[in-house]
Structures are given as structure tokens and as C-alpha cells.
Enzyme design. Structure first.
Site, PDB file in Angstrom:
ATOM      1  N   VAL A 136       0.646  -1.124  -0.064  1.00  0.00           N
ATOM      2  CA  VAL A 136      -0.237  -0.495   0.148  1.00  0.00           C
ATOM      3  C   VAL A 136       0.641   1.189  -0.136  1.00  0.00           C
ATOM      4  O   VAL A 136       0.410   2.599  -0.678  1.00  0.00           O
ATOM      5  CB  VAL A 136      -0.711   0.213   1.717  1.00  0.00           C
ATOM      6  CG1 VAL A 136      -1.855   1.192   1.043  1.00  0.00           C
ATOM      7  CG2 VAL A 136      -1.964  -1.308   1.056  1.00  0.00           C
ATOM      8  N   HIS A 193      -0.862   4.437 -10.279  1.00  0.00           N
ATOM      9  CA  HIS A 193      -1.529   5.290  -8.932  1.00  0.00           C
ATOM     10  C   HIS A 193      -0.918   6.842  -8.635  1.00  0.00           C
ATOM     11  O   HIS A 193       0.062   6.878  -8.278  1.00  0.00           O
ATOM     12  CB  HIS A 193      -1.595   4.355  -7.572  1.00  0.00           C
ATOM     13  CG  HIS A 193      -1.590   4.968  -6.739  1.00  0.00           C
ATOM     14  ND1 HIS A 193      -3.703   5.230  -7.129  1.00  0.00           N
ATOM     15  CD2 HIS A 193      -1.814   5.384  -5.720  1.00  0.00           C
ATOM     16  CE1 HIS A 193      -4.185   5.467  -5.463  1.00  0.00           C
ATOM     17  NE2 HIS A 193      -2.388   6.122  -4.625  1.00  0.00           N
TER      18      HIS A 193
END
EC number: 1.1.1.37
Length: 334
Positions: A136, A193
Site C-alpha cells: 500500500v 497510481h
């Protein structure tokens, strides 16, 4: 009957370890607990005489008792107790890292987070060599690649959380504009991302209609821009990054793996095999639709993109190749 109940209670539950007890990590632990997906082990640093992982785990454990959720929750101060409690983990979620500070270059930030990551990957190799890792920490695509390099794990067992969150943001903005049920909206975001993410309008639907048939070109451009700036908007309003939706994105991935659901979702993964040929991308981790099951990435979904979407995805991959080259250089210096 009593014996059956006891045996059911004593059945081995999945073990999910979460490294990092900041806002994302603690909310991952919270959602895992509330859903009873498995035993939760929360790892964090020992800070100035305080042990946040132990405190948060105790709080979660008491919540679980209150709600009759029969799982174990344990907190570990890893710089005091080490990482031995990683043993037997089915999934390890890495949320720890540092944000970019004023005056830090991209290289500085990556180097610092690679140093932090190496501490965790060394521990995972020693104690949880059969686990599946969900990354993450940011920059997530590059750190997912680095995790594969540092652990030597098969790429299918190292997955970055990105596209699930970005697709949810895209879906939210579509819902706000049209005002129908979430259940009738499907959205897909691929690529890196960040600002070069690729909202795939050709595979995003409202009911059975592609959103390109529902909205004008200018409306779609507005939705794409909002999606790309979705994380930055939260930072500008709150002064820190999002955590509820990122944590929920992780838990959706965990659930598909633990329960072998084989759900298709966009994740940052190492591109190889037929997928590399189809997307004309290789040597990086990037957001693509994959099937998540008990083995991790079980297959790639080969989506046919429009010419524009393909060009944007390749542009995204080109930027990631530059970051991967930098990561390889810095890994050699660790």
C-alpha cells in the site's frame, strides 16, 4: 453438539498481518476485525515509550468481544519485539512508509521508503516466506516492483493496491453526476497510481450502457480529471492522505484472496506472459485487471482498449520504467 461448537471455534483461521499502524493500517485492521476475515496481527514502531500497535489491537480485540466476533487481534512493537509473529501469515499488508516532505526530491523519497521496505521484506522472507504480500505504501507501483526484487517471491504473490481505489473514486464521481445506485455503475481505472492513471471509459458502464453513451465528451473529461485529482482533493481539505477508502480497497482484495473468490479487480502487478504481449508492457508493475484468488494473481483479464486509452497506458508505463530504473539503482546502494 458441544464438541462440534468447540471444534468450530478452534478451527485455524486465516492469519493477516498488517505492517504499519497509521491511519490506513489501523483502518485495515479495523475492517478485517469487523468482518471477521481472520486473526489480525498489527505491527508498528515503539514510539517514545508508547506502543500504538498494542493499544489499537487491545481496543479492536475488545470491540470484537463486544460484537461476538471470534478472532484474535494482537499488536506487536516490531523494533522492540522483532517480526517473529509474522510466522504463519497468509497475507502481509505493508502500509508503512514516509510521505514526501518539503525539499525532498523524488529520489530522496524513494530511497527512504526503499530502506523502510527492505526491513520489512527481510522479515517476511525469514518468517512468512509462503505469504501473499499486498503493498500500500507509496509510490505503490515502484514499491511493489521493489518488493518482488527484495523478496524473490513469484510476482503473482506480490500485489499493489491502487486501481481498486482509483476505480472507486471514478465510480463515486459518476454516481454524484447521475444519481443512481452504486450497484448499477461499473468503472475501471488502469495504469499508474497518480496523475497518469487511465480511467477506461470504454469499459465503464451505467447499467448496460457505456458511460460514453450517457455523458458528453466534456462531461467525461471532467469526470476523468476529478478521478485523477481525487486523492489530492482529500489532502487539500484535510492536510493528510485518505485512509477509509484505501483501507476498504485493501480489505476487498484480502477477502477475494482469503475466500478464493477469484474476483476481477485492477491491481498493480508485474506484467508478464500473455498480458505483456497484449498490453505491450513489460518489466514494471502497473495497474491492470487481474483475477485474485488463494494463489494471489491467478490470471490477467485482457481488456481491449481504445487507441487513446492504449496510448495513455503506454505513457503511464514509460514513466514507471523510469522509476523502476531509479529503484534498481537505489536498491544496489542499500
Amino acid at each position: 453438539m458441544k464438541g462440534k461448537l468447540i471444534n468450530s471455534f478452534l478451527m485455524k483461521k486465516p492469519k493477516i498481518s498488517v505492517i504499519g499502524a497509521g491511519k490506513v493500517g489501523e483502518n485495515v485492521a479495523y475492517l478485517l476485525t469487523i468482518l471477521g476475515l481472520g486473526d489480525v496481527y498489527l505491527f508498528a514502531r515503539y514510539k517514545k515509550g508508547l506502543e500504538p500497535a498494542k493499544a489499537k489491537a487491545l481496543d479492536l480485540k475488545q470491540m470484537a468481544v463486544l460484537m461476538d466476533i471470534d478472532i484474535n487481534v494482537k499488536g506487536i512493537s516490531y523494533d522492540k519485539e522483532g517480526f517473529e509473529e509474522l510466522k504463519g501469515s497468509d497475507i502481509v499488508v505493508i502500509t508503512a512508509g514516509i510521505p514526501r516532505r518539503e525539499g525532498m526530491s523524488r529520489e530522496d523519497l524513494l530511497y527512504e521508503n526503499l530502506k523502510i521496505l527492505k526491513k520489512f521484506t527481510d522479515a517476511i522472507k525469514e518468517y512468512a516466506k509462503d505469504s501473499i504480500i499486498i503493498v500500500v505504501s507509496n509510490p505503490v507501483d515502484t514499491l511493489t516492483y521493489a518488493t518482488i526484487k527484495l523478496t524473490g517471491f513469484e510476482p503473482r504473490r506480490v500485489i499493489g493496491m491502487a486501481g481498486v481505489l482509483d476505480s472507486a473514486r471514478f465510480k463515486n464521481f459518476v454516481k454524484e453526476k447521475i444519481g443512481i445506485s452504486n450497484a448499477d455503475i461499473r468503472t475501471l481505472v488502469l495504469g499508474t497510481h497518480g496523475d497518469l492513471m487511465v480511467p477506461v471509459t470504454s469499459h465503464s458502464f451505467i447499467g448496460d450502457k457505456p458511460i460514453e453513451e450517457v455523458f458528453s465528451a466534456s462531461e467525461i473529461d471532467e469526470l476523468i480529471e476529478k478521478t485523477r485529482k481525487g486523492g489530492a482533493q482529500i489532502v487539500s481539505l484535510m492536510g493528510t492522505s485518505a485512509y477509509y477508502a484505501p483501507a476498504a480497497s485493501v480489505v476487498i482484495m484480502v477477502e477475494s484472496i482469503i475466500n478464493d473468490r477469484k474476483r476481477v479487480m485492477p491491481c498493480s502487478v508485474y506484467v508478464e506472459g500473455e498480458a505483456a504481449k497484449h498490453y505491450e508492457i513489460e518489466g514494471v508493475c502497473i495497474g491492470l485487471p487481474v483475477v485474485l484468488g488463494k494463489k494471489g494473481v491467478e490470471d490477467f483479464e485482457l481488456v481491449n482498449l481504445s487507441g487513446y486509452e492504449k496510448r495513455e497506458l503506454l505513457r503511464s508505463a514509460k514513466t514507471l520504467k523510469e522509476m523502476v530504473s531509479l529503484a534498481d539503482k537505489l536498491l544496489n546502494e542499500l
